[in-house]
Design an enzyme around this catalytic site. Structure first.
Site, PDB file in Angstrom:
ATOM      1  N   HIS A 184      -4.641  36.225  -9.953  1.00 13.15           N
ATOM      2  CA  HIS A 184      -4.974  36.918 -11.191  1.00 13.15           C
ATOM      3  C   HIS A 184      -6.325  37.625 -11.073  1.00 13.15           C
ATOM      4  O   HIS A 184      -6.505  38.751 -11.530  1.00 13.15           O
ATOM      5  CB  HIS A 184      -4.974  35.923 -12.350  1.00 13.15           C
ATOM      6  CG  HIS A 184      -5.064  36.609 -13.652  1.00 13.15           C
ATOM      7  ND1 HIS A 184      -3.979  37.218 -14.240  1.00 13.15           N
ATOM      8  CD2 HIS A 184      -6.112  36.877 -14.435  1.00 13.15           C
ATOM      9  CE1 HIS A 184      -4.365  37.791 -15.346  1.00 13.15           C
ATOM     10  NE2 HIS A 184      -5.660  37.598 -15.499  1.00 13.15           N
ATOM     11  N   ARG A 287       8.811  52.201 -13.038  1.00  7.38           N
ATOM     12  CA  ARG A 287       9.607  50.973 -13.194  1.00  7.38           C
ATOM     13  C   ARG A 287      10.406  51.070 -14.495  1.00  7.38           C
ATOM     14  O   ARG A 287       9.969  50.594 -15.540  1.00  7.38           O
ATOM     15  CB  ARG A 287       8.685  49.750 -13.242  1.00  7.38           C
ATOM     16  CG  ARG A 287       7.978  49.425 -11.923  1.00  7.38           C
ATOM     17  CD  ARG A 287       7.107  48.170 -12.073  1.00  7.38           C
ATOM     18  NE  ARG A 287       6.753  47.556 -10.810  1.00  7.38           N
ATOM     19  CZ  ARG A 287       5.543  47.639 -10.243  1.00  7.38           C
ATOM     20  NH1 ARG A 287       4.573  48.312 -10.816  1.00  7.38           N
ATOM     21  NH2 ARG A 287       5.307  47.020  -9.089  1.00  7.38           N
ATOM     22  N   ARG A 323      12.732  54.538 -10.346  1.00 10.46           N
ATOM     23  CA  ARG A 323      13.574  53.474  -9.792  1.00 10.46           C
ATOM     24  C   ARG A 323      14.592  53.092 -10.858  1.00 10.46           C
ATOM     25  O   ARG A 323      14.225  52.895 -12.022  1.00 10.46           O
ATOM     26  CB  ARG A 323      12.703  52.272  -9.456  1.00 10.46           C
ATOM     27  CG  ARG A 323      13.532  51.017  -9.274  1.00 10.46           C
ATOM     28  CD  ARG A 323      12.712  49.894  -8.769  1.00 10.46           C
ATOM     29  NE  ARG A 323      11.956  49.219  -9.803  1.00 10.46           N
ATOM     30  CZ  ARG A 323      11.042  48.281  -9.541  1.00 10.46           C
ATOM     31  NH1 ARG A 323      10.754  47.983  -8.295  1.00 10.46           N
ATOM     32  NH2 ARG A 323      10.410  47.680 -10.509  1.00 10.46           N
ATOM     33  N   GLU A 412      12.821  46.444   0.380  1.00 11.18           N
ATOM     34  CA  GLU A 412      12.268  45.192  -0.139  1.00 11.18           C
ATOM     35  C   GLU A 412      12.904  43.987   0.541  1.00 11.18           C
ATOM     36  O   GLU A 412      12.342  42.902   0.570  1.00 11.18           O
ATOM     37  CB  GLU A 412      12.522  45.086  -1.650  1.00 11.18           C
ATOM     38  CG  GLU A 412      11.978  46.260  -2.418  1.00 11.18           C
ATOM     39  CD  GLU A 412      12.102  46.092  -3.916  1.00 11.18           C
ATOM     40  OE1 GLU A 412      11.094  45.822  -4.564  1.00 11.18           O
ATOM     41  OE2 GLU A 412      13.241  46.215  -4.432  1.00 11.18           O
ATOM     42  N   ASN A 435       5.597  44.090  -2.313  1.00  7.75           N
ATOM     43  CA  ASN A 435       5.544  42.802  -3.026  1.00  7.75           C
ATOM     44  C   ASN A 435       6.795  41.987  -2.687  1.00  7.75           C
ATOM     45  O   ASN A 435       6.723  40.819  -2.295  1.00  7.75           O
ATOM     46  CB  ASN A 435       5.482  43.005  -4.541  1.00  7.75           C
ATOM     47  CG  ASN A 435       4.368  43.947  -4.952  1.00  7.75           C
ATOM     48  OD1 ASN A 435       3.396  44.094  -4.233  1.00  7.75           O
ATOM     49  ND2 ASN A 435       4.520  44.591  -6.087  1.00  7.75           N
ATOM     50  N   ASP A 436       7.949  42.624  -2.850  1.00  8.24           N
ATOM     51  CA  ASP A 436       9.181  41.894  -2.552  1.00  8.24           C
ATOM     52  C   ASP A 436       9.427  41.797  -1.054  1.00  8.24           C
ATOM     53  O   ASP A 436       9.943  40.790  -0.576  1.00  8.24           O
ATOM     54  CB  ASP A 436      10.378  42.561  -3.249  1.00  8.24           C
ATOM     55  CG  ASP A 436      10.480  42.087  -4.691  1.00  8.24           C
ATOM     56  OD1 ASP A 436      10.408  40.865  -4.905  1.00  8.24           O
ATOM     57  OD2 ASP A 436      10.601  42.928  -5.592  1.00  8.24           O
ATOM     58  N   ARG A 446       7.023  35.086  -5.064  1.00  9.35           N
ATOM     59  CA  ARG A 446       5.815  35.830  -5.443  1.00  9.35           C
ATOM     60  C   ARG A 446       5.178  35.310  -6.718  1.00  9.35           C
ATOM     61  O   ARG A 446       4.061  35.688  -7.054  1.00  9.35           O
ATOM     62  CB  ARG A 446       6.132  37.326  -5.563  1.00  9.35           C
ATOM     63  CG  ARG A 446       7.146  37.645  -6.636  1.00  9.35           C
ATOM     64  CD  ARG A 446       7.640  39.069  -6.542  1.00  9.35           C
ATOM     65  NE  ARG A 446       6.804  40.019  -7.253  1.00  9.35           N
ATOM     66  CZ  ARG A 446       7.127  41.289  -7.442  1.00  9.35           C
ATOM     67  NH1 ARG A 446       8.252  41.773  -6.941  1.00  9.35           N
ATOM     68  NH2 ARG A 446       6.342  42.095  -8.092  1.00  9.35           N
ATOM     69  N   CYS A 483       5.011  51.567  -2.278  1.00  9.16           N
ATOM     70  CA  CYS A 483       4.704  51.509  -3.713  1.00  9.16           C
ATOM     71  C   CYS A 483       4.404  50.090  -4.177  1.00  9.16           C
ATOM     72  O   CYS A 483       4.352  49.827  -5.369  1.00  9.16           O
ATOM     73  CB  CYS A 483       5.834  52.106  -4.540  1.00  9.16           C
ATOM     74  SG  CYS A 483       7.381  51.212  -4.368  1.00  9.16           S
TER      75      CYS A 483
HETATM   76  C1  PEP Z   1       7.602  45.710  -4.892  1.00  6.39           C
HETATM   77  O1  PEP Z   1       8.413  44.790  -4.827  1.00  6.39           O
HETATM   78  O2  PEP Z   1       6.683  45.874  -4.064  1.00  6.39           O
HETATM   79  C2  PEP Z   1       7.682  46.687  -5.983  1.00  6.39           C
HETATM   80  C3  PEP Z   1       6.931  47.766  -5.972  1.00  6.39           C
HETATM   81  O3  PEP Z   1       8.527  46.403  -7.015  1.00  6.39           O
HETATM   82  P1  PEP Z   1       8.211  45.315  -8.157  1.00  6.39           P
HETATM   83  O4  PEP Z   1       6.815  44.824  -7.952  1.00  6.39           O
HETATM   84  O5  PEP Z   1       8.416  46.011  -9.445  1.00  6.39           O
HETATM   85  O6  PEP Z   1       9.253  44.287  -7.874  1.00  6.39           O
HETATM   86 MG    MG Z   2      10.175  44.844  -6.046  1.00  2.00          MG
END
Ligand code: PEP
Ligand code: MG
Length: 549
Positions: A184, A287, A323, A412, A435-436, A446, A483
């Site tokens: 955070h 998003r 997306r 992802e 992230n994914d 995550r 992204c």
């Molecule tokens: C990701 O997974 O990196 C991504 C950009 O999508 P989200 O964070 O919305 O899952």
């Molecule tokens: Mg994602």
């Protein structure tokens, strides 16, 4: 002199004295009251009044939502029922701290039992009780410290509630002992462009209140008791970095002129003006599911067309990558997901859920095509969670059938990197959601703090997958962007470009730092940093290797 190191967030540098976030108070002892109850009651009354005054002053300074919360807390500190209860407990032989603590606990229980709004306010009473007891004990109150002088906040970690009351006028940097790059604290620091170093082992034992430090987010270091020459150099560096960050907005590029478009991640058309103001050259991730998180039924084509058109109008002639709904796991949509999956991150999420409810996907693509026709933004559309060529062909085929010009896939799921050459035969572009991609490569949820150390996009396993995608993009002559949060880390952004990434999309406040960092390296240098990071055996090793000159 000495230095501590951790994970730097951003590229800022700050010099100031430390203010430590006080540790939560230990509960008072049960020792019986030794003093006179009447004089102890006066001591409690004075402490309550001081806390009420302090909270009232902070409320007035805070404004917005924080003001209301703090005003309510100030009123609670003055509640006469609490003082009556304290009096009875003192007369029954409890010491002042214990009597106050227990009186607030009883008040809290009463509010909780009332339910609704009152129950929601009950948690704030703990903070009030801690403040009053801290006064009685003569120690600093817990919570974010306040000061008129600029300071560097040192804490074990910051909770979301702490960050709401952070005074950005005087807090120059954040340093925490716990937390990783997705904690955070790190997210807050990035969104406020505050330099931060997180995950600093041994921090709380090494740093005292009032100690002068230099926090260098780019290097990930905290220098203790620097000498005058270092302070002067750090101050000059701060000026230079601030000037670079507020330099006139230019297109994203490396030192040798290689263009790297810098795009914004948005969740709603309302985010567009800030993105434009901060220099986004377009949108790299819209998003769309964020618009419908509260909806109980699928949105209509008309409703969607209106929202998408509004966003596209803010970016005439620019690229906007939308997306399609990423429903499931951390972003469930009731009209698309089955709430009973045991493992939703590995279930019908993203393109899988849309394929199972194809009419919803068709409606969304139809709305996007209508927005494309109504504006002159350069609309790209991509699907989340694409695993292979077959899924890519399905999505690209449907998108083109419904009138979309440019259709691609998000990377992802690790399989898409392994099969990147096949996927790029059919996709017009790929955008990597780090992230994914990190979550699935490292098999680390995550949302779980316990595996946060594995949720690090600097992991060489993740970087190698990015390289496979970058190489396949170059071979196919098609763009491969990023992204995920990784694009917002300036040092990592350079490495990503060195791995073949052609554009970077991030939350808009991060763009200035990334722009400034890209301008410090040529493409050859970025490639060299990437090459070294790929050879590392850990995320920390990759960071270190990329930073070495
Ligand atoms: C990701 O997974 O990196 C991504 C950009 O999508 P989200 O964070 O919305 O899952
Ligand atoms: Mg994602």
């Amino acid at each position: 002199m000495g230095a501590l190191s951790g994970v730097g967030v951003g590229r800022g540098i700050a010099v100031a004295k430390v203010l430590r976030m006080p540790e939560p108070l230990s509960p008072p002892s049960d020792e019986p009251l030794a003093a006179d109850p009447a004089s102890e009651l006066e001591r409690v009354r004075a402490a309550l009044a001081e806390v009420a005054e302090e909270l009232g002053a902070r409320a007035a300074a805070a404004g917005g939502d924080a003001q209301q919360v703090l005003e309510a807390a100030a009123l609670m500190a003055q509640d006469p029922a609490v003082l009556d209860d304290v009096r009875s407990r003192l007369e029954a032989g409890a010491n002042a701290e214990r009597a106050t603590w227990d009186a607030y606990a009883a008040f809290r229980e009463m509010l909780t039992a009332m339910g609704g709004y009152m129950a929601e306010r009950a948690a704030d009473l703990d903070d009030v009780a801690q403040r009053v007891v801290a006064r009685l004990r003569g120690v600093p109150a817990p919570g974010v410290p306040v000061s008129d002088e600029p300071f560097i906040l040192v804490a074990r970690d910051l909770a979301p509630a702490d960050t709401a009351t952070l005074d950005l006028a005087t807090t120059l940097a954040l340093v925490t002992q716990d937390g990783g790059p997705t904690s955070h604290t790190a997210i807050l620091a990035r969104s406020k462009s505050l330099p931060a170093v997180v995950g600093v082992t041994g921090l709380l034992d090494a740093v005292a209140d009032g100690q002068l430090v230099i926090v260098d987010a780019r290097a990930g270091t905290v220098e203790l008791d620097p000498d005058e020459a270092s302070v002067r150099a750090a101050r000059a560096e701060r000026e230079a970095r601030l000037a670079a960050a507020s330099a006139p907005i230019t297109e994203g590029a490396l030192a040798d002129g290689t263009k790297v478009p810098l795009l914004a991640n948005v969740g709603s058309p309302k985010d567009a003006p800030a993105a434009v103001e901060l220099g986004a050259e377009g949108v790299g991730l819209f998003r769309t599911e964020f618009l419908f998180l509260d909806a109980s039924s699928a949105p209509s084509v008309e409703e969607q067309t209106a929202a998408y058109t509004e966003l596209l109008r803010a970016f005439p002639g620019k690229k906007v990558i939308a997306r399609v709904l990423d429903a499931g796991a951390d972003k469930p949509l009731p009209f698309l997901n089955d709430a009973h999956e045991e493992n939703p991150a590995l279930g019908l999420r993203g393109i899988r859920a849309l394929r199972a409810s194809e009419q919803i996907l068709r409606d969304q693509l139809t709305a996007l095509a209508a927005a494309q026709a109504a504006t002159d933004a350069e609309l790209h559309v991509m699907a989340p969670m694409i695993a292979d060529r077959e899924e890519t062909a399905y999505f690209v085929g449907l998108g083109k059938e419904l009138g979309l010009r440019t259709v691609g896939a998000m990377a992802e799921v690790p399989s898409i990197a392994v099969l990147a050459d096949q996927v790029l035969e059919v996709a017009d572009f790929v955008s990597i959601g780090t992230n994914d991609l990190t979550q699935y490569t490292m098999a680390a949820d995550r949302q779980l703090g316990s595996v946060a150390a594995l949720q690090d996009p600097w992991h060489p396993a993740v970087l190698r997958l990015v390289k496979m995608l970058g190489d396949a993009g170059a071979a196919a002559g098609k763009p491969v962007g990023v992204c995920g949060e990784a694009a917002a880390d300036p040092a990592l952004a350079v490495v990503l470009v060195g791995l073949g990434v052609t554009s970077l999309s991030m939350s808009a406040p991060a763009i200035a730092d990334v722009r400034a960092e890209l301008l410090t390296v040529t493409l050859d240098e970025a490639r060299e940093r990437a090459r070294r990071a790929l050879e590392a055996t850990s995320p920390a090793g990759a960071r270190h290797a990329a930073a070495a000159q």
